[in-house]
Write a protein that holds these residues in place. Structure first.
Motif, PDB file in Angstrom:
ATOM      1  N   GLN A 168       0.835  -1.207   0.000  1.00  0.00           N
ATOM      2  CA  GLN A 168       0.000   0.000   0.000  1.00  0.00           C
ATOM      3  C   GLN A 168       0.866   1.252   0.000  1.00  0.00           C
ATOM      4  N   LYS A 169       0.815   2.088   1.038  1.00  0.00           N
ATOM      5  CA  LYS A 169       1.569   3.343   1.063  1.00  0.00           C
ATOM      6  C   LYS A 169       2.975   3.198   1.664  1.00  0.00           C
ATOM      7  N   THR A 170       3.350   2.002   2.025  1.00  0.00           N
ATOM      8  CA  THR A 170       4.656   1.781   2.640  1.00  0.00           C
ATOM      9  C   THR A 170       5.615   1.161   1.630  1.00  0.00           C
TER      10      THR A 170
ATOM     11  N   SER B 275      18.498   7.557  -6.788  1.00  0.00           N
ATOM     12  CA  SER B 275      17.106   7.796  -7.185  1.00  0.00           C
ATOM     13  C   SER B 275      16.173   6.728  -6.616  1.00  0.00           C
ATOM     14  N   TYR B 276      14.923   7.100  -6.436  1.00  0.00           N
ATOM     15  CA  TYR B 276      13.872   6.180  -5.997  1.00  0.00           C
ATOM     16  C   TYR B 276      13.412   5.322  -7.179  1.00  0.00           C
ATOM     17  N   PRO B 277      12.711   4.235  -6.898  1.00  0.00           N
ATOM     18  CA  PRO B 277      12.019   3.546  -7.987  1.00  0.00           C
ATOM     19  C   PRO B 277      11.009   4.502  -8.632  1.00  0.00           C
ATOM     20  N   SER B 278      10.764   4.309  -9.906  1.00  0.00           N
ATOM     21  CA  SER B 278       9.887   5.207 -10.652  1.00  0.00           C
ATOM     22  C   SER B 278       8.503   5.305 -10.007  1.00  0.00           C
ATOM     23  N   GLY B 279       8.062   6.541  -9.789  1.00  0.00           N
ATOM     24  CA  GLY B 279       6.717   6.768  -9.257  1.00  0.00           C
ATOM     25  C   GLY B 279       6.585   6.543  -7.771  1.00  0.00           C
ATOM     26  N   LEU B 280       7.685   6.324  -7.079  1.00  0.00           N
ATOM     27  CA  LEU B 280       7.602   5.999  -5.647  1.00  0.00           C
ATOM     28  C   LEU B 280       8.394   6.995  -4.804  1.00  0.00           C
ATOM     29  N   THR B 281       8.232   8.283  -5.078  1.00  0.00           N
ATOM     30  CA  THR B 281       8.858   9.293  -4.230  1.00  0.00           C
ATOM     31  C   THR B 281       8.066   9.413  -2.935  1.00  0.00           C
TER      32      THR B 281
ATOM     33  N   ALA C 240      19.720   8.670   5.703  1.00  0.00           N
ATOM     34  CA  ALA C 240      19.153   8.977   4.392  1.00  0.00           C
ATOM     35  C   ALA C 240      17.986   9.935   4.572  1.00  0.00           C
ATOM     36  N   SER C 241      17.974  10.982   3.778  1.00  0.00           N
ATOM     37  CA  SER C 241      16.924  11.993   3.879  1.00  0.00           C
ATOM     38  C   SER C 241      15.851  11.764   2.814  1.00  0.00           C
ATOM     39  N   ALA C 242      14.641  12.203   3.133  1.00  0.00           N
ATOM     40  CA  ALA C 242      13.513  12.058   2.207  1.00  0.00           C
ATOM     41  C   ALA C 242      13.507  13.161   1.162  1.00  0.00           C
ATOM     42  N   THR C 243      14.699  13.531   0.731  1.00  0.00           N
ATOM     43  CA  THR C 243      14.815  14.457  -0.386  1.00  0.00           C
ATOM     44  C   THR C 243      14.586  13.669  -1.677  1.00  0.00           C
ATOM     45  N   ASN C 244      14.453  14.345  -2.772  1.00  0.00           N
ATOM     46  CA  ASN C 244      14.318  13.671  -4.059  1.00  0.00           C
ATOM     47  C   ASN C 244      15.342  14.250  -5.028  1.00  0.00           C
ATOM     48  N   PRO C 245      16.405  13.481  -5.354  1.00  0.00           N
ATOM     49  CA  PRO C 245      16.693  12.104  -4.966  1.00  0.00           C
ATOM     50  C   PRO C 245      17.217  11.998  -3.527  1.00  0.00           C
ATOM     51  N   ILE C 246      17.487  10.760  -3.114  1.00  0.00           N
ATOM     52  CA  ILE C 246      17.913  10.487  -1.744  1.00  0.00           C
ATOM     53  C   ILE C 246      19.329  11.025  -1.528  1.00  0.00           C
TER      54      ILE C 246
ATOM     55  N   CYS D  34      12.901   3.208   4.412  1.00  0.00           N
ATOM     56  CA  CYS D  34      11.483   2.834   4.499  1.00  0.00           C
ATOM     57  C   CYS D  34      10.707   4.129   4.671  1.00  0.00           C
ATOM     58  N   TYR D  35       9.627   4.317   3.922  1.00  0.00           N
ATOM     59  CA  TYR D  35       8.943   5.609   3.956  1.00  0.00           C
ATOM     60  C   TYR D  35       7.502   5.479   3.470  1.00  0.00           C
ATOM     61  N   GLU D  36       6.774   6.568   3.690  1.00  0.00           N
ATOM     62  CA  GLU D  36       5.407   6.669   3.159  1.00  0.00           C
ATOM     63  C   GLU D  36       5.471   7.239   1.751  1.00  0.00           C
ATOM     64  N   VAL D  37       4.933   6.530   0.785  1.00  0.00           N
ATOM     65  CA  VAL D  37       4.971   6.984  -0.593  1.00  0.00           C
ATOM     66  C   VAL D  37       3.906   8.068  -0.809  1.00  0.00           C
ATOM     67  N   ALA D  38       4.207   8.997  -1.714  1.00  0.00           N
ATOM     68  CA  ALA D  38       3.273  10.095  -1.994  1.00  0.00           C
ATOM     69  C   ALA D  38       1.990   9.562  -2.609  1.00  0.00           C
TER      70      ALA D  38
END
Lengths: 55, 151
Positions: free
Chosen positions: B54-56, B78-84, B110-116, B147-151
């Motif tokens: 789900q969102k995790t 970089s994150y997986p595509s579409g999973l920022t 690791a920070s929740a910046t985009n990219p990491i 590990c994070y909450e996806v947008a």
């Protein structure tokens, strides 16, 4: 080890070849999310130790 | 293709073994872009996989560089595509690890910046530009676990 490459010209990873350790039946493009077909399956290379302290 | 569990169950739906067995059953490989400054690093993906429930989202990457990055450039993955992540900012979502081959290990968050990006103890900037300020070179390894909450 396998290699993959995204052929979608709109993808930010377009035409970038990735070399990945192991055998992967499925690889997701990190740029656009499409399914990439692995090719050139070959033995994994031996990795350098790289450790700052060696005995 | 591995199935990541993103769809909710509908009211009255019968939970089958097939549905239950696919939840968390497989991590997916992806191709991360790893940079040092503006330079995209060449090398070997030792490990780059993610799982989603789900969102995790969980992501683990280890990348062995075979070339040089920009001097004192911030190191990014970089994150997986579409999973920022939701609300990209500098909150901590995991660990960021750099092996400066033959020299030292560096550990940061690791920070929740985009990219990491990574932040190490007492650093005045993201890892690569500070703590350590370094130039990625052949046989250096960049590794993250988040590990994070996806947008």
């Amino acid at each position: 080890m396998i290699s993959v490459r995204c052929s979608d010209p709109k993808c930010p990873q377009h035409d970038v070849e990735f070399h990945m350790m192991g055998d992967h039946p499925y690889v997701c493009c990190g740029g656009c999310g499409v399914h990439l077909e692995p090719y050139d399956l070959r033995p994994d290379p031996e990795l350098p130790s790289g450790f700052p302290v060696t005995e | 293709m591995a199935t990541q569990y993103t769809a909710g169950l509908s009211a009255g739906q019968v939970l089958t073994a097939a549905t239950m067995n696919q939840i968390g059953a497989a991590w997916e490989s992806y191709t991360p872009t790893v940079k040092a400054g503006a330079t995209t690093l060449t090398g070997t993906v030792l490990y780059a996989k993610y799982a989603q429930l789900q969102k995790t989202v969980w992501v683990q990457v280890a990348f062995l560089s075979s070339g040089a990055g920009a001097a004192n450039g911030i190191i990014t993955v970089s994150y997986p595509s579409g999973l920022t992540p939701a609300n990209t900012d500098i909150r901590t979502i995991g660990t960021f690890h750099i092996l400066d081959s033959g020299v030292a290990f560096y550990i940061g968050s690791a920070s929740a910046t985009n990219p990491i990006q990574g932040l190490a103890y007492g650093g005045g900037n993201f890892m690569g530009a500070a703590t350590p300020a370094m130039t990625i070179a052949n046989n250096d390894v960049i590794s993250i676990a988040i590990c994070y909450e996806v947008a």
